[in-house]
Design an enzyme around this catalytic site. Structure first.
Site, mmCIF file in Angstrom:
data_model
loop_
_atom_site.group_PDB
_atom_site.id
_atom_site.type_symbol
_atom_site.label_atom_id
_atom_site.label_comp_id
_atom_site.label_asym_id
_atom_site.label_seq_id
_atom_site.Cartn_x
_atom_site.Cartn_y
_atom_site.Cartn_z
ATOM 1 N N HIS A 1 -6.773 -17.757 19.899
ATOM 2 C CA HIS A 1 -7.000 -16.451 20.498
ATOM 3 C C HIS A 1 -8.504 -16.317 20.700
ATOM 4 C CE1 HIS A 1 -2.974 -15.090 18.590
ATOM 5 N NE2 HIS A 1 -2.786 -15.456 19.835
ATOM 6 N N GLU B 1 -10.911 -14.239 18.512
ATOM 7 C CA GLU B 1 -10.915 -14.459 17.067
ATOM 8 C C GLU B 1 -11.891 -15.603 16.790
ATOM 9 O OE1 GLU B 1 -6.797 -14.973 16.024
ATOM 10 O OE2 GLU B 1 -6.248 -13.007 16.838
ATOM 11 N N HIS C 1 -7.129 -18.400 12.675
ATOM 12 C CA HIS C 1 -7.030 -17.128 13.397
ATOM 13 C C HIS C 1 -7.849 -16.052 12.680
ATOM 14 C CE1 HIS C 1 -3.586 -17.747 16.326
ATOM 15 N NE2 HIS C 1 -3.605 -18.886 15.655
ATOM 16 N N GLU D 1 -5.315 -16.783 8.570
ATOM 17 C CA GLU D 1 -5.914 -15.529 9.042
ATOM 18 C C GLU D 1 -7.147 -15.278 8.178
ATOM 19 O OE1 GLU D 1 -4.809 -13.850 11.608
ATOM 20 O OE2 GLU D 1 -2.800 -14.685 11.917
#
Length: 455
Positions: free
Chosen positions: A115, A118, A245, A334
């Site tokens: 992404h 990110e 991410h 994440e």
């Protein structure tokens, strides 16, 4: 022992956690949560490596080419495709023999910036490359990893999205230039796996599902960046991977989609939990239950890990595609509530993740590996390697997920501590079974050469 019954990797891969102003890993948590009286200016560098940066696509390409030239004996740069706008996606390879696969040396990969907005993964992978190169033959950890692993790093999977992203917009730049979310763009072979799991009790298949003839229902136009990853997976016998991410603090593992019966466990659920915990427990606070790792709207993540579908479903995600169609075990990381941190704060993310990046990479060296040959000593590719766990029953059974030998006949199967029966199968050859192969905690067993005779 950790809360999942696993041991965090060697102290060799750890930093001091004493509470003092000289500990940048500790400060990376303290400063993130609160203010501090410590002078952390020294933490904005790591052994002369500058950490506070946002790196443009042009700068990134220049860095990769510079490092390739400066460290030419241990690096290679391979283009694996292009973005929608024609930006080259570079696989930066680090190894003591970077140009070719060495039998019995596992292939590992990190993928960042899927992404585009990110950016933490993108920047800390740049730091990781530089740290490994600077410290090779100087630092025991760096030297061990480079000498014993072929490391692949795709710093940015979505350079077009990155070029559009800004620091105050949660969505701008997330998608690629065609406005497609790349982490929803892979074929959803999870639904094929669930069909085969439910087909006959105790007999199922969750590996290399693209070869079964069963077609996922979500087939769509695959983006250039997606196609590049799919080709990349066929080029190398990857064993372990992580996809970086932002937007939360958690290590997420397959499956990302639940079946109609609500199931979302893979046959390797325990192994995936271990791999995720290796990362979260090595992070400066991902696993400690502090408020710092609970972003707005998130539930609490015990031990800093979660099964993907238990969090929220992601049909067409990359981590599940790795597991469903190749030998590669991938998890999704994440790495922060803020997707696009300010440049002055980037040092914190490096120190939060430095140990975790190294420990997770080292986790590629667990389980069993070996070489399979015919009666003339020639390596046999495409041998199906299946394990049975003698400790207890898995649901689905561990035997549902097999791996295949590579072109040279070598194979790698990630496993936790225990005794396993290992079966080797290849059409037109006699099946070979090895009983009670003992695997010790956080170690890899190199099995004796497996000889297979023609029927």
């Amino acid at each position: 022992m950790g809360p999942l019954g696993v041991v965090v990797f060697l102290s060799l891969f750890s930093l001091s956690t004493s509470e003092n102003c000289s500990d940048c890993k500790l400060l990376s948590k303290t400063v993130y949560i609160n203010a501090t009286d410590c002078d952390y200016l020294k933490c904005t560098e790591d052994e002369g490596m500058k950490l506070n940066h946002h790196t443009s696509n042009e700068e990134l390409e220049a860095y990769l080419k510079h490092w390739r030239t400066s460290y030419n004996e241990i690096t290679a740069v391979k283009p694996i495709g292009k973005s929608v706008k024609g930006v080259i996606l570079y696989d930066f390879i680090i190894s003591d023999n970077p140009e070719q696969h060495e039998p019995l040396e596992p292939e590992f990969k990190y993928v960042g910036n899927m992404h585009g907005n990110e950016v933490v993964g993108r920047e800390i992978l740049i730091n990781l490359i530089e740290w490994l190169l600077r410290n090779y033959k100087k630092n025991e950890t760096a030297t061990y990893l480079v000498d014993n692993t072929r490391i692949h790093i795709l710093v940015s999977m979505n350079p077009d999205g990155y070029a559009e992203s800004v620091d105050n917009n949660w969505l701008k730049g997330r998608e690629n230039a065609n406005k497609v979310d790349l982490n929803r763009n892979f074929p959803n072979y999870d639904e094929v796996a669930y069909k085969l799991i439910d087909l006959v009790k105790g007999q199922c298949r969750t590996h290399h599902l693209q070869e079964t003839g069963l077609v996922p229902s979500n087939l769509q136009k695959e983006q250039p960046e997606t196609k590049a990853i799919m080709r990349w997976l066929k080029m190398y016998p990857f064993v372990l991977s992580a996809n970086l991410h932002g937007g939360s603090f958690v290590a997420n593992y397959p499956y990302d989609v639940g079946s109609y019966r609500g199931k979302s466990k893979t046959p390797d659920d325990e192994l995936f939990r271990h791999l995720a915990f290796v990362y979260s427990s090595s992070h400066s606070f991902m696993s400690d239950g502090s408020k710092a790792n609970q972003c707005a709207g998130d539930k609490a993540f015990p031990d800093g890990i979660t099964n993907g579908a238990d969090w929220y479903p992601v049909p067409g995600g990359m981590q599940d595609y790795n597991y469903d169609t190749s030998n590669c075990y991938e998890i999704t990381l994440e790495l922060g509530c803020i997707k696009y941190p300010k440049k002055k704060d980037m040092w914190m993310y490096w120190y939060q993740n430095k140990d975790a990046l190294l420990n997770f990479m080292n986790a590629v060296h667990i389980g069993i590996k070996g070489i399979i040959v015919d009666e003339n000593g020639n390596g046999l590719p495409d041998v199906k390697v299946t394990v049975e766990d003698n400790r207890y029953d898995h649901n689905p059974a561990m035997s549902c997920h097999s791996v295949y030998s590579a072109e040279d006949g070598d194979f790698f199967r990630l496993l936790l501590e225990g005794d396993y029966d290992v079966t080797f199968e290849l059409p037109f050859y006699k099946t070979v079974v090895k009983r009670k192969v003992n695997v010790k905690s956080n170690d890899v067993v190199t099995m004796d050469t497996i000889f297979m005779e023609r029927e």
